[in-house]
Motif scaffolding. Structure first.
Motif, PDB file in Angstrom:
ATOM      1  N   GLY A 237       0.780  -1.230   0.000  1.00 55.84           N
ATOM      2  CA  GLY A 237       0.000   0.000   0.000  1.00 55.84           C
ATOM      3  C   GLY A 237       0.810   1.277   0.000  1.00 55.84           C
ATOM      4  O   GLY A 237       0.307   2.328   0.424  1.00 55.84           O
ATOM      5  N   CYS A 238       2.041   1.229  -0.481  1.00 57.90           N
ATOM      6  CA  CYS A 238       2.864   2.436  -0.514  1.00 57.90           C
ATOM      7  C   CYS A 238       2.230   3.510  -1.409  1.00 57.90           C
ATOM      8  O   CYS A 238       1.718   3.212  -2.480  1.00 57.90           O
ATOM      9  CB  CYS A 238       4.258   2.113  -1.047  1.00 57.90           C
ATOM     10  SG  CYS A 238       5.269   1.125   0.070  1.00 57.90           S
ATOM     11  N   ALA A 239       2.314   4.745  -0.939  1.00 64.68           N
ATOM     12  CA  ALA A 239       1.825   5.864  -1.740  1.00 64.68           C
ATOM     13  C   ALA A 239       2.684   6.025  -2.986  1.00 64.68           C
ATOM     14  O   ALA A 239       3.873   5.693  -2.985  1.00 64.68           O
ATOM     15  CB  ALA A 239       1.850   7.143  -0.914  1.00 64.68           C
ATOM     16  N   ARG A 240       2.057   6.552  -4.034  1.00 68.64           N
ATOM     17  CA  ARG A 240       2.769   6.748  -5.297  1.00 68.64           C
ATOM     18  C   ARG A 240       2.788   8.227  -5.680  1.00 68.64           C
ATOM     19  O   ARG A 240       1.935   9.008  -5.271  1.00 68.64           O
ATOM     20  CB  ARG A 240       2.088   5.969  -6.425  1.00 68.64           C
ATOM     21  CG  ARG A 240       1.975   4.494  -6.200  1.00 68.64           C
ATOM     22  CD  ARG A 240       1.664   3.808  -7.510  1.00 68.64           C
ATOM     23  NE  ARG A 240       0.895   2.583  -7.347  1.00 68.64           N
ATOM     24  CZ  ARG A 240       0.691   1.710  -8.311  1.00 68.64           C
ATOM     25  NH1 ARG A 240       1.187   1.917  -9.509  1.00 68.64           N
ATOM     26  NH2 ARG A 240      -0.022   0.620  -8.103  1.00 68.64           N
ATOM     27  N   LEU A 241       3.775   8.554  -6.498  1.00 65.12           N
ATOM     28  CA  LEU A 241       3.854   9.881  -7.091  1.00 65.12           C
ATOM     29  C   LEU A 241       2.905   9.965  -8.281  1.00 65.12           C
ATOM     30  O   LEU A 241       2.333   8.951  -8.706  1.00 65.12           O
ATOM     31  CB  LEU A 241       5.284  10.167  -7.544  1.00 65.12           C
ATOM     32  CG  LEU A 241       6.360  10.106  -6.453  1.00 65.12           C
ATOM     33  CD1 LEU A 241       7.753  10.183  -7.088  1.00 65.12           C
ATOM     34  CD2 LEU A 241       6.163  11.224  -5.445  1.00 65.12           C
ATOM     35  N   GLU A 242       2.763  11.153  -8.854  1.00 61.16           N
ATOM     36  CA  GLU A 242       1.866  11.319 -10.001  1.00 61.16           C
ATOM     37  C   GLU A 242       2.314  10.482 -11.193  1.00 61.16           C
ATOM     38  O   GLU A 242       1.500  10.064 -12.012  1.00 61.16           O
ATOM     39  CB  GLU A 242       1.802  12.796 -10.405  1.00 61.16           C
ATOM     40  CG  GLU A 242       1.038  13.658  -9.413  1.00 61.16           C
ATOM     41  CD  GLU A 242       0.901  15.091  -9.899  1.00 61.16           C
ATOM     42  OE1 GLU A 242       1.366  15.382 -11.028  1.00 61.16           O
ATOM     43  OE2 GLU A 242       0.329  15.906  -9.153  1.00 61.16           O
ATOM     44  N   ASN A 243       3.623  10.225 -11.305  1.00 59.78           N
ATOM     45  CA  ASN A 243       4.125   9.424 -12.428  1.00 59.78           C
ATOM     46  C   ASN A 243       3.980   7.925 -12.200  1.00 59.78           C
ATOM     47  O   ASN A 243       4.396   7.119 -13.035  1.00 59.78           O
ATOM     48  CB  ASN A 243       5.584   9.776 -12.722  1.00 59.78           C
ATOM     49  CG  ASN A 243       6.515   9.480 -11.547  1.00 59.78           C
ATOM     50  OD1 ASN A 243       6.123   8.862 -10.557  1.00 59.78           O
ATOM     51  ND2 ASN A 243       7.751   9.941 -11.640  1.00 59.78           N
ATOM     52  N   GLY A 244       3.424   7.533 -11.057  1.00 53.63           N
ATOM     53  CA  GLY A 244       3.178   6.127 -10.775  1.00 53.63           C
ATOM     54  C   GLY A 244       4.257   5.443  -9.968  1.00 53.63           C
ATOM     55  O   GLY A 244       4.059   4.316  -9.484  1.00 53.63           O
ATOM     56  N   TRP A 245       5.414   6.087  -9.805  1.00 54.49           N
ATOM     57  CA  TRP A 245       6.498   5.487  -9.036  1.00 54.49           C
ATOM     58  C   TRP A 245       6.243   5.675  -7.546  1.00 54.49           C
ATOM     59  O   TRP A 245       5.571   6.627  -7.131  1.00 54.49           O
ATOM     60  CB  TRP A 245       7.834   6.112  -9.437  1.00 54.49           C
ATOM     61  CG  TRP A 245       8.281   5.678 -10.805  1.00 54.49           C
ATOM     62  CD1 TRP A 245       7.654   5.928 -11.983  1.00 54.49           C
ATOM     63  CD2 TRP A 245       9.429   4.902 -11.118  1.00 54.49           C
ATOM     64  NE1 TRP A 245       8.346   5.350 -13.029  1.00 54.49           N
ATOM     65  CE2 TRP A 245       9.443   4.723 -12.532  1.00 54.49           C
ATOM     66  CE3 TRP A 245      10.468   4.354 -10.371  1.00 54.49           C
ATOM     67  CZ2 TRP A 245      10.443   4.007 -13.188  1.00 54.49           C
ATOM     68  CZ3 TRP A 245      11.462   3.650 -11.023  1.00 54.49           C
ATOM     69  CH2 TRP A 245      11.448   3.475 -12.409  1.00 54.49           C
ATOM     70  N   VAL A 246       6.768   4.763  -6.744  1.00 52.73           N
ATOM     71  CA  VAL A 246       6.563   4.819  -5.305  1.00 52.73           C
ATOM     72  C   VAL A 246       7.219   6.067  -4.729  1.00 52.73           C
ATOM     73  O   VAL A 246       8.351   6.420  -5.075  1.00 52.73           O
ATOM     74  CB  VAL A 246       7.130   3.552  -4.641  1.00 52.73           C
ATOM     75  CG1 VAL A 246       7.227   3.719  -3.129  1.00 52.73           C
ATOM     76  CG2 VAL A 246       6.258   2.352  -4.979  1.00 52.73           C
ATOM     77  N   ALA A 247       6.492   6.743  -3.843  1.00 50.68           N
ATOM     78  CA  ALA A 247       6.995   7.955  -3.203  1.00 50.68           C
ATOM     79  C   ALA A 247       7.883   7.595  -2.018  1.00 50.68           C
ATOM     80  O   ALA A 247       7.544   6.713  -1.218  1.00 50.68           O
ATOM     81  CB  ALA A 247       5.827   8.816  -2.731  1.00 50.68           C
ATOM     82  N   THR A 248       9.021   8.274  -1.920  1.00 55.33           N
ATOM     83  CA  THR A 248       9.921   8.093  -0.779  1.00 55.33           C
ATOM     84  C   THR A 248      10.422   9.456  -0.325  1.00 55.33           C
ATOM     85  O   THR A 248      10.425  10.421  -1.094  1.00 55.33           O
ATOM     86  CB  THR A 248      11.139   7.222  -1.132  1.00 55.33           C
ATOM     87  OG1 THR A 248      11.938   7.898  -2.119  1.00 55.33           O
ATOM     88  CG2 THR A 248      10.715   5.859  -1.664  1.00 55.33           C
ATOM     89  N   GLY A 252      14.743   7.371   1.464  1.00 57.01           N
ATOM     90  CA  GLY A 252      14.144   6.179   0.868  1.00 57.01           C
ATOM     91  C   GLY A 252      12.968   5.636   1.647  1.00 57.01           C
ATOM     92  O   GLY A 252      12.399   4.601   1.278  1.00 57.01           O
ATOM     93  N   CYS A 253      12.588   6.328   2.745  1.00 54.99           N
ATOM     94  CA  CYS A 253      11.458   5.858   3.544  1.00 54.99           C
ATOM     95  C   CYS A 253      10.162   6.018   2.759  1.00 54.99           C
ATOM     96  O   CYS A 253       9.897   7.061   2.164  1.00 54.99           O
ATOM     97  CB  CYS A 253      11.389   6.659   4.844  1.00 54.99           C
ATOM     98  SG  CYS A 253      10.140   6.064   5.998  1.00 54.99           S
ATOM     99  N   THR A 254       9.346   4.981   2.743  1.00 52.38           N
ATOM    100  CA  THR A 254       8.059   5.009   2.058  1.00 52.38           C
ATOM    101  C   THR A 254       6.974   5.486   3.017  1.00 52.38           C
ATOM    102  O   THR A 254       7.242   5.833   4.165  1.00 52.38           O
ATOM    103  CB  THR A 254       7.691   3.618   1.521  1.00 52.38           C
ATOM    104  OG1 THR A 254       7.360   2.766   2.636  1.00 52.38           O
ATOM    105  CG2 THR A 254       8.844   3.002   0.725  1.00 52.38           C
ATOM    106  N   SER A 255       5.740   5.485   2.551  1.00 53.21           N
ATOM    107  CA  SER A 255       4.610   5.874   3.399  1.00 53.21           C
ATOM    108  C   SER A 255       4.234   4.793   4.401  1.00 53.21           C
ATOM    109  O   SER A 255       3.399   5.027   5.276  1.00 53.21           O
ATOM    110  CB  SER A 255       3.404   6.211   2.523  1.00 53.21           C
ATOM    111  OG  SER A 255       3.006   5.077   1.760  1.00 53.21           O
ATOM    112  N   VAL A 256       4.835   3.613   4.291  1.00 55.25           N
ATOM    113  CA  VAL A 256       4.563   2.504   5.218  1.00 55.25           C
ATOM    114  C   VAL A 256       5.629   2.501   6.308  1.00 55.25           C
ATOM    115  O   VAL A 256       6.826   2.470   6.014  1.00 55.25           O
ATOM    116  CB  VAL A 256       4.542   1.155   4.472  1.00 55.25           C
ATOM    117  CG1 VAL A 256       4.382   0.001   5.451  1.00 55.25           C
ATOM    118  CG2 VAL A 256       3.426   1.139   3.435  1.00 55.25           C
ATOM    119  N   ASP A 257       5.210   2.540   7.535  1.00 56.09           N
ATOM    120  CA  ASP A 257       6.137   2.594   8.663  1.00 56.09           C
ATOM    121  C   ASP A 257       7.088   1.397   8.653  1.00 56.09           C
ATOM    122  O   ASP A 257       6.641   0.243   8.562  1.00 56.09           O
ATOM    123  CB  ASP A 257       5.348   2.610   9.980  1.00 56.09           C
ATOM    124  CG  ASP A 257       6.250   2.799  11.186  1.00 56.09           C
ATOM    125  OD1 ASP A 257       7.051   3.747  11.191  1.00 56.09           O
ATOM    126  OD2 ASP A 257       6.166   1.957  12.115  1.00 56.09           O
ATOM    127  N   GLY A 258       8.388   1.678   8.706  1.00 55.89           N
ATOM    128  CA  GLY A 258       9.390   0.625   8.761  1.00 55.89           C
ATOM    129  C   GLY A 258       9.820   0.070   7.418  1.00 55.89           C
ATOM    130  O   GLY A 258      10.601  -0.878   7.373  1.00 55.89           O
TER     131      GLY A 258
END
Length: 302
Positions: A237-248, A252-258
């Motif tokens: 369930g990581c959040a994505r940027l407008e271009n579809g790539w995972v947001a960090t 490099g931390c994603t929207s998912v804790d840990g």
């Protein structure tokens, strides 16, 4: 066994992160499918002190360093990650960890032109910073593909390495301004469709156009479509940027804790040295994250 961190992907980002975490005395394991993106290439370039090394040589050196400091390496394919974090492998085994780093890279979707795949990594390449110097002053073809912005920029850029560059648009419609820029750059433009890369004795000798005309060339640059191997991240369930790539964030931390991501899985332009640096930066952030967990756990137990 519960690991402090499981690193998924044994390329520059993953191995760099695992080495730093192992040196920080964290219990870390790398799960590596052993399918490196740069396997077709002969050499790695622009890596301080390692320029010209074979990709396999650099990878093996990194693996030795992980093991030297007590990290573990496991050959395997991760099929999914559950929350907080259970890592499931294709063989049915499972690893449990307090944090995770996904460094699974990307895949190059190449133009569907005969000869491209056969010569990929040798006579057909995509990165001028990786291969330009080695093919300097040769007659170079740049073949347009689905990645239009990349192809147009690439055709102008490659002119730095050779005076003899032809851009085969291969379906890309150029604007008047773009054609003027190529003319100013002394890059010839050919609009006829490309039917194949001509090979002889295992080497590129030309570009064949619709109608049968062959334009002599000795190396071909193409613009792949870069597709991140991010199914594990998306599955969590990581959040994505407008271009579809995972947001960090910058570590490099994603929207998912840990959960972190590093290297080409979240940064398509990253060179080998940049991916290694991203792995190191992510590992420091992961160690600080684990430190906070350790302190809170100790405080609650006192």
């Amino acid at each position: 066994m519960t690991y402090d961190t499981v690193v998924i992907g044994g390329g520059p980002a993953g191995l760099s992160a695992a080495t730093l975490l192992a040196r920080a005395r964290r219990r870390v394991i790398v799960v590596d499918a052993e399918e490196p993106r740069n396997a077709p290439a002969d050499h790695v370039h622009n890596f301080l002190s390692r320029d010209g090394s074979a990709p396999a040589e650099l990878r093996e050196a990194g693996r030795r360093e992980v093991l030297r400091y007590g990290g573990e390496i496991l050959q395997g394919n991760v099929i999914r990650i559950d929350d907080a974090f259970s890592v499931h492998l294709r063989d049915g085994s499972r690893l449990d960890a307090r944090s995770a780093l996904v460094a699974t890279g990307l895949r190059d979707e190449l133009p569907d032109i005969p000869g491209v795949l056969e010569q990929w990594g040798s006579g057909v390449v995509h990165c001028p910073y990786c291969h330009g110097y080695e093919v300097r002053d040769q007659p170079i073809a740049v073949v347009g593909g689905s990645n239009r912005p990349f192809s147009v920029h690439q055709a102008a850029l490659i002119r730095q390495w050779s005076k003899d560059v032809i851009f085969f648009t291969n379906g890309i419609e150029l604007t008047r301004d773009e054609r003027a820029r190529f003319d100013a750059r002394s890059v010839r433009v050919v609009d006829a469709p490309v039917t194949r890369v001509v090979l002889h004795d295992g080497s590129v000798t030309g570009i064949e156009l619709a109608g049968g005309t062959v334009v002599p060339r000795t190396v071909v640059f193409v613009g792949p479509t870069f597709v991140p191997n991010d199914s594990l991240l998306i599955g969590l369930g990581c959040a994505r940027l407008e271009n579809g790539w995972v947001a960090t964030d910058p570590t490099g931390c994603t929207s998912v804790d840990g959960l972190w991501a590093a290297g080409n899985v979240s940064d398509s332009p990253a060179q080998v040295i940049n991916s290694a640096a991203a792995g190191s930066k992510a590992a420091i952030a992961i160690n600080h994250y684990l430190l906070e967990l350790d302190v809170n756990l100790a405080a609650s137990a006192s």
